[in-house]
Scaffold this motif. Structure first.
Motif, PDB file in Angstrom:
ATOM      1  N   ARG A 296       0.794  -1.068  -0.043  1.00  0.00           N
ATOM      2  CA  ARG A 296      -0.032   0.012   0.057  1.00  0.00           C
ATOM      3  C   ARG A 296       0.855   1.309   0.042  1.00  0.00           C
ATOM      4  N   ILE A 302      -5.339   5.697  -7.934  1.00  0.00           N
ATOM      5  CA  ILE A 302      -6.113   4.608  -8.106  1.00  0.00           C
ATOM      6  C   ILE A 302      -7.261   5.149  -8.940  1.00  0.00           C
ATOM      7  N   LYS A 308     -11.966  -7.161  -5.418  1.00  0.00           N
ATOM      8  CA  LYS A 308     -11.123  -8.004  -4.987  1.00  0.00           C
ATOM      9  C   LYS A 308     -11.484  -9.271  -5.968  1.00  0.00           C
ATOM     10  N   ILE A 312      -6.137  -5.853 -12.422  1.00  0.00           N
ATOM     11  CA  ILE A 312      -6.019  -4.587 -12.545  1.00  0.00           C
ATOM     12  C   ILE A 312      -4.448  -4.367 -13.340  1.00  0.00           C
ATOM     13  N   VAL A 314      -1.251  -2.014 -13.846  1.00  0.00           N
ATOM     14  CA  VAL A 314      -0.323  -1.376 -13.052  1.00  0.00           C
ATOM     15  C   VAL A 314       0.761  -0.243 -14.034  1.00  0.00           C
ATOM     16  N   THR A 327      -5.773  -8.301  -7.780  1.00  0.00           N
ATOM     17  CA  THR A 327      -5.882  -7.541  -6.821  1.00  0.00           C
ATOM     18  C   THR A 327      -6.594  -8.304  -5.456  1.00  0.00           C
ATOM     19  N   ASN A 328      -5.818  -8.015  -4.487  1.00  0.00           N
ATOM     20  CA  ASN A 328      -6.402  -8.687  -3.211  1.00  0.00           C
ATOM     21  C   ASN A 328      -7.413  -7.700  -2.478  1.00  0.00           C
ATOM     22  N   SER A 331     -11.158  -1.575  -4.775  1.00  0.00           N
ATOM     23  CA  SER A 331     -10.459  -0.228  -4.861  1.00  0.00           C
ATOM     24  C   SER A 331     -11.034   0.757  -3.688  1.00  0.00           C
ATOM     25  N   THR A 334      -8.250  -0.650  -1.055  1.00  0.00           N
ATOM     26  CA  THR A 334      -7.068   0.065  -1.464  1.00  0.00           C
ATOM     27  C   THR A 334      -6.818   1.294  -1.054  1.00  0.00           C
ATOM     28  N   LEU A 357      -1.331  -5.539  -1.497  1.00  0.00           N
ATOM     29  CA  LEU A 357      -2.081  -5.189  -2.426  1.00  0.00           C
ATOM     30  C   LEU A 357      -2.182  -6.273  -3.718  1.00  0.00           C
ATOM     31  N   ILE A 358      -0.901  -6.572  -3.890  1.00  0.00           N
ATOM     32  CA  ILE A 358      -0.816  -7.742  -5.303  1.00  0.00           C
ATOM     33  C   ILE A 358       0.468  -8.644  -4.642  1.00  0.00           C
TER      34      ILE A 358
END
Length: 388
Positions: A296, A302, A308, A312, A314, A327-328, A331, A334, A357-358
């Motif tokens: 994070r 974002i 979840k 996404i 990057v 993504t874990n 939005s 996050t 996050l990832i």
């Protein structure tokens, strides 16, 4: 044991429906299904991705392609689908084989579990020697959640079944180096890198939702999975076998010699962007050595909404796309984590989690084989103003 080819054939609305009368083009359907019967008799597994339900249903609701809105098209699809499938079934029975309908939505292809469930259905039909006819479920999809064109849908299907060939039938001979209406336009017969041609492939047909751009994008997706793509004129007596046998001019987009894994292709070849993040320079530099965990504290901004498990995109601060990953967190989660790095994830979210996050195992760093997506407009991005 001899390898039996798996072939995905895509046909568009302009080949299936008469432009003026909006009725089935029976002669084309007979040529197509007779040719598919030849392929099946030779041992090939064939999957048909077919447009046409909207076009064939417009008469029923009293609309025209040029005036129909979204609700009209949804209603037309409901009316046209039984007409389309009945036409296919009648012709298929003449050539002694069975068909089945598989309707999909964007989420069926973008969600991993639903993607695998769809694959299982298609595989079972093929095992039973039944030809699947796959189409987007236009009756329930909206502009925001639809695949958008059956060209790229056919490429996802080719990836799904690990096809050897994708044959996209259209109303021109293939890809030209400029607008085919230009007398000086030259047919591009062989393509290994689609990138140089993306700028000259705009425009759509009056009945369909895709033009040559979507066909080239589809070909790129297929080549990533080790599948050759042929783009050819469908107005031929043997529209598929004459192309596969090299009997007439067309465009062939060659498969990558070292295709990515099925997992990597599903993760990277997206139909829509669920969301994205922009990461700091240090985290971006780390990705040069391969997939890395994204925390994070690495996030600058974002773009969502996403949930979840979504894939996404990057980006670095310059707008270059670096990776695609599962993504874990949603939005909203996050944003909460990234804006409050000094507060525990448990306190912020109400459940115990590490706050990564990832994770690297759920990420593919993009290479030269991937077509990058532009960073979403700045107005769509939410800056992370961390209090830490």
């Amino acid at each position: 044991m001899e390898h039996k080819k798996t072939i995905v054939v895509k046909v568009g609305s302009s080949l299936l429906a008469n432009t003026e009368r909006l009725t089935p083009r029976w002669a084309f359907m007979h040529h197509l299904m007779e040719d598919i019967a030849r392929l099946r008799e030779s041992g090939a597994k064939v999957i048909l991705c077919s447009s046409g339900s909207v076009a064939l249903g417009l008469n029923t609701i009293g609309e025209r392609p040029e005036t129909a809105g979204l609700r009209d098209k949804q209603a037309a699809a409901a009316c046209g689908m039984p007409l389309l499938l009945n036409a296919y079934k009648q012709v298929a029975h003449e050539y002694s084989f069975e068909i089945a309908q598989v309707l999909v939505t964007l989420r069926d292809l973008e969600d991993r579990n639903r993607f695998l469930n769809t694959k299982n259905t298609v595989d079972r039909l093929l095992d039973a020697n039944i030809m699947p006819i796959i189409n987007e479920n236009d009756t329930i999809t909206t502009e925001e959640i639809r695949v958008g064109d059956n060209d790229r849908l056919s490429a996802k299907v080719a990836q799904m079944v690990q096809a050897d060939e994708l044959v996209i039938l259209t109303q021109v001979e293939g890809l030209f180096d400029k607008d085919p209406a230009d007398p000086s336009a030259v047919l591009v017969e062989e393509v290994t890198d689609v990138s140089p041609y993306l700028a000259v492939t705009e425009g759509v047909s009056s009945l369909g939702s895709g033009g040559m751009l979507t066909k080239i994008q589809a070909a790129h997706m297929a080549q990533n999975a080790g599948c050759d793509t042929r783009i050819a004129d469908g107005e031929i007596e043997r529209p598929v076998t004459s192309v596969l046998n090299g009997e007439r001019r067309h465009t062939k987009v060659f498969a990558d010699k070292q295709p990515a894994s099925a997992w990597a292709n599903w993760l990277t070849d997206r139909l829509q962007m669920a969301g994205s993040i922009v990461i700091k320079a240090a985290a971006a530099t780390a990705l040069e050595d391969g997939p890395q965990n994204i925390g994070r504290e690495d996030v600058i901004s974002i773009q969502g909404p996403y949930v979840k498990g979504d894939v996404i995109h990057v980006y670095d601060e310059s707008g270059k796309e670096l990776a695609r990953a599962l993504t874990n967190f949603s939005s909203d989660e996050t944003m909460a984590l990234a804006r409050n790095v000094e507060i525990s994830a448990l306190q912020l979210l109400g459940y115990k989690t590490g706050g990564t996050l990832i994770t690297d195992k759920n990420m593919i760093v993009l290479s030269d084989r991937h077509l990058q997506w532009d960073l979403p407009d700045g107005n769509d991005m939410t800056e992370v103003a961390s209090s830490g």
